[in-house]
Design a protein around this motif. Structure first.
Motif, PDB file in Angstrom:
ATOM      1  N   ALA A 281       0.837  -1.208   0.000  1.00  0.00           N
ATOM      2  CA  ALA A 281       0.000   0.000   0.000  1.00  0.00           C
ATOM      3  C   ALA A 281       0.869   1.254   0.000  1.00  0.00           C
ATOM      4  O   ALA A 281       0.628   2.205  -0.765  1.00  0.00           O
ATOM      5  N   GLY A 282       1.909   1.272   0.840  1.00  0.00           N
ATOM      6  CA  GLY A 282       2.795   2.425   0.913  1.00  0.00           C
ATOM      7  C   GLY A 282       3.534   2.670  -0.390  1.00  0.00           C
ATOM      8  O   GLY A 282       3.683   3.814  -0.834  1.00  0.00           O
ATOM      9  N   ALA A 283       4.001   1.580  -1.024  1.00  0.00           N
ATOM     10  CA  ALA A 283       4.719   1.718  -2.293  1.00  0.00           C
ATOM     11  C   ALA A 283       3.804   2.283  -3.381  1.00  0.00           C
ATOM     12  O   ALA A 283       4.207   3.155  -4.153  1.00  0.00           O
ATOM     13  N   LEU A 284       2.568   1.789  -3.447  1.00  0.00           N
ATOM     14  CA  LEU A 284       1.628   2.284  -4.456  1.00  0.00           C
ATOM     15  C   LEU A 284       1.339   3.766  -4.259  1.00  0.00           C
ATOM     16  O   LEU A 284       1.258   4.528  -5.228  1.00  0.00           O
ATOM     17  N   LEU A 285       1.175   4.181  -3.012  1.00  0.00           N
ATOM     18  CA  LEU A 285       0.905   5.592  -2.731  1.00  0.00           C
ATOM     19  C   LEU A 285       2.092   6.472  -3.140  1.00  0.00           C
ATOM     20  O   LEU A 285       1.917   7.538  -3.727  1.00  0.00           O
ATOM     21  N   LYS A 286       3.303   6.018  -2.821  1.00  0.00           N
ATOM     22  CA  LYS A 286       4.489   6.799  -3.146  1.00  0.00           C
ATOM     23  C   LYS A 286       4.676   6.895  -4.656  1.00  0.00           C
ATOM     24  O   LYS A 286       4.945   7.981  -5.197  1.00  0.00           O
ATOM     25  N   ILE A 287       4.523   5.767  -5.343  1.00  0.00           N
ATOM     26  CA  ILE A 287       4.688   5.770  -6.796  1.00  0.00           C
ATOM     27  C   ILE A 287       3.575   6.584  -7.451  1.00  0.00           C
ATOM     28  O   ILE A 287       3.803   7.293  -8.431  1.00  0.00           O
ATOM     29  N   ILE A 306       8.540  -2.933  -8.113  1.00  0.00           N
ATOM     30  CA  ILE A 306       7.798  -2.706  -6.868  1.00  0.00           C
ATOM     31  C   ILE A 306       8.254  -3.696  -5.803  1.00  0.00           C
ATOM     32  O   ILE A 306       8.439  -3.336  -4.636  1.00  0.00           O
ATOM     33  N   SER A 307       8.450  -4.954  -6.195  1.00  0.00           N
ATOM     34  CA  SER A 307       8.930  -5.971  -5.252  1.00  0.00           C
ATOM     35  C   SER A 307      10.286  -5.600  -4.687  1.00  0.00           C
ATOM     36  O   SER A 307      10.542  -5.738  -3.489  1.00  0.00           O
ATOM     37  N   THR A 312      10.121  -7.783  -1.016  1.00  0.00           N
ATOM     38  CA  THR A 312       9.302  -8.983  -0.937  1.00  0.00           C
ATOM     39  C   THR A 312       9.325  -9.715  -2.269  1.00  0.00           C
ATOM     40  O   THR A 312       9.768  -9.164  -3.286  1.00  0.00           O
ATOM     41  N   ALA A 313       8.859 -10.953  -2.286  1.00  0.00           N
ATOM     42  CA  ALA A 313       8.823 -11.734  -3.516  1.00  0.00           C
ATOM     43  C   ALA A 313       7.715 -11.222  -4.432  1.00  0.00           C
ATOM     44  O   ALA A 313       6.680 -10.730  -3.971  1.00  0.00           O
ATOM     45  N   THR A 314       7.927 -11.353  -5.740  1.00  0.00           N
ATOM     46  CA  THR A 314       6.931 -10.895  -6.709  1.00  0.00           C
ATOM     47  C   THR A 314       5.609 -11.640  -6.539  1.00  0.00           C
ATOM     48  O   THR A 314       4.532 -11.061  -6.711  1.00  0.00           O
ATOM     49  N   GLU A 315       5.683 -12.923  -6.159  1.00  0.00           N
ATOM     50  CA  GLU A 315       4.452 -13.697  -5.958  1.00  0.00           C
ATOM     51  C   GLU A 315       3.622 -13.101  -4.818  1.00  0.00           C
ATOM     52  O   GLU A 315       2.385 -13.001  -4.925  1.00  0.00           O
TER      53      GLU A 315
END
Length: 360
Positions: A281-287, A306-307, A312-315
């Motif tokens: 969630a934080g990564a999506l907001l920042k991007i 993003i991973s 974290t793993a892409t899966e």
């Protein structure tokens, strides 16, 4: 002035034939029998175009392209691979590294000349549209963030970097400050296992490489262009002269260094205490903030990036994105992501109250 073409080919007969054809077409021709000699000639003469075989001993064509693309003075030279292999995977490898075209052996002389003419014409068009004069730089710089009113450096020039090109690489000697006039750049580090950890996404108005210049160290991360970008290049001495002579400019870069430290602390806390769901969630907001500033509404950064950003793993990322889509927080359009409910996504990003504050 005659156009100079460098031919890097270990097969003597093939090299002689190519050089003969180019000579008849009134090009000035340089030839090298291997990759190492080719790099030396390129650095000495700065040719207008390079033809390079892929399969060579010691240093193959991919290695030649990688080294030349790491040099800001060489990376804009049109680069064409000569190959006896027409395998799509090999071609994709070369294009990902930044090759401009492929010619498959055997080929007709006319086909070779046509490909060269097209690439030279495109290169000339780019040079004509992205001049290095100060008027062009100032005009473009005036349209970016709060630094637009600061004519900080007097002797800068700009260069167009294509998508996937490196501005600089981790461990490379730091000799310039870079200013993003327009475009997007990611910075990242690579661990001993070869895994990437993204350290930041950058947009027009951002500076890159100043940490290494201030510390007088090699670059501590790599900077890769994510879309065609125009970058102003400021020599190290010009940068140091400015920060030593102007308190305001020095304070500005100190604030940028402080912000980097605070952001790094925050990311460490997130990785240590936040769940994958919170980090996504934080990564999506920042991007998303980055894309809004660029007037884009769909996030097209790769899942792998993003991973790497959140550790974290892409899966795991894909499962979380699927959950967010099912809950109506986002919409997934192919490789693109659109945020539908920003406020709910922000609630998913809240750090636990027991997480301590780190201090250096």
């Amino acid at each position: 002035m005659k156009i100079t073409i460098l031919v890097i080919e270990d097969n003597a007969e093939m090299s002689e034939n190519i050089c003969s054809i180019l000579g008849l077409a009134h090009y000035n021709v340089l030839s090298a029998p291997n990759g190492k000699a080719g790099i030396e000639l390129a650095q000495q003469h700065h040719p207008d175009l390079i033809l390079c075989d892929i399969m060579m001993p010691d240093l193959d064509g991919y290695g030649v392209l990688h080294i030349l693309n790491s040099d800001p003075d060489m990376a804009s030279i049109p680069f064409i691979f000569l190959t006896a292999k027409a395998d799509k995977a090999d071609m994709r490898t070369g294009m990902n590294l930044g090759a401009d075209d492929y010619i498959t052996k055997p080929f007709y002389g006319l086909d070779l000349l046509k490909v060269i003419e097209v690439r030279l014409r495109k290169s000339n068009y780019i040079k004509a549209n992205y001049t290095n004069d100060m008027t062009s730089v100032t005009h473009l710089k005036d349209r970016v963030n709060e630094l637009k009113n600061h004519k900080l450096f007097e002797h800068q020039h700009t260069r167009l970097f294509r998508k996937k090109e490196f501005i600089f690489m981790e461990g490379q000697s730091a000799s310039d400050l870079f200013y993003i006039v327009r475009g997007r750049v990611k910075t990242y580090k690579v661990n001993y296992e070869g895994k990437e950890l993204i350290t930041g996404f950058h947009k027009g108005g951002d500076y890159l490489g100043y940490v290494s210049l201030v510390e007088d160290l090699p670059h501590i991360e790599s900077a890769e262009v994510r879309e065609d970008s125009e970058i102003a290049i400021i020599p190290k001495q010009d940068f140091l002269n400015k920060i030593y002579s102007s308190r305001d400019i020095a304070k500005m870069f100190i604030k940028m260094l402080s912000f980097n430290l605070i952001e790094a602390e925050s990311r460490l806390l997130d990785i240590a205490y936040q769940s994958v769901r919170q980090r996504v969630a934080g990564a999506l907001l920042k991007i998303n903030d980055l894309y809004i500033l660029n007037k884009k509404s769909v996030i097209t950064i790769t899942r792998k990036d993003i991973s790497s950003m959140i550790g974290t793993a892409t899966e795991s990322l894909n499962r979380t994105l699927a959950d967010f889509k099912e809950e109506g927080l986002i919409d997934i359009q192919g490789e693109g992501i659109r945020i539908l409910d920003k406020s709910r996504l922000e609630r998913n990003n809240k750090r636990p109250s027991h997480a301590p504050l780190l201090r250096v």
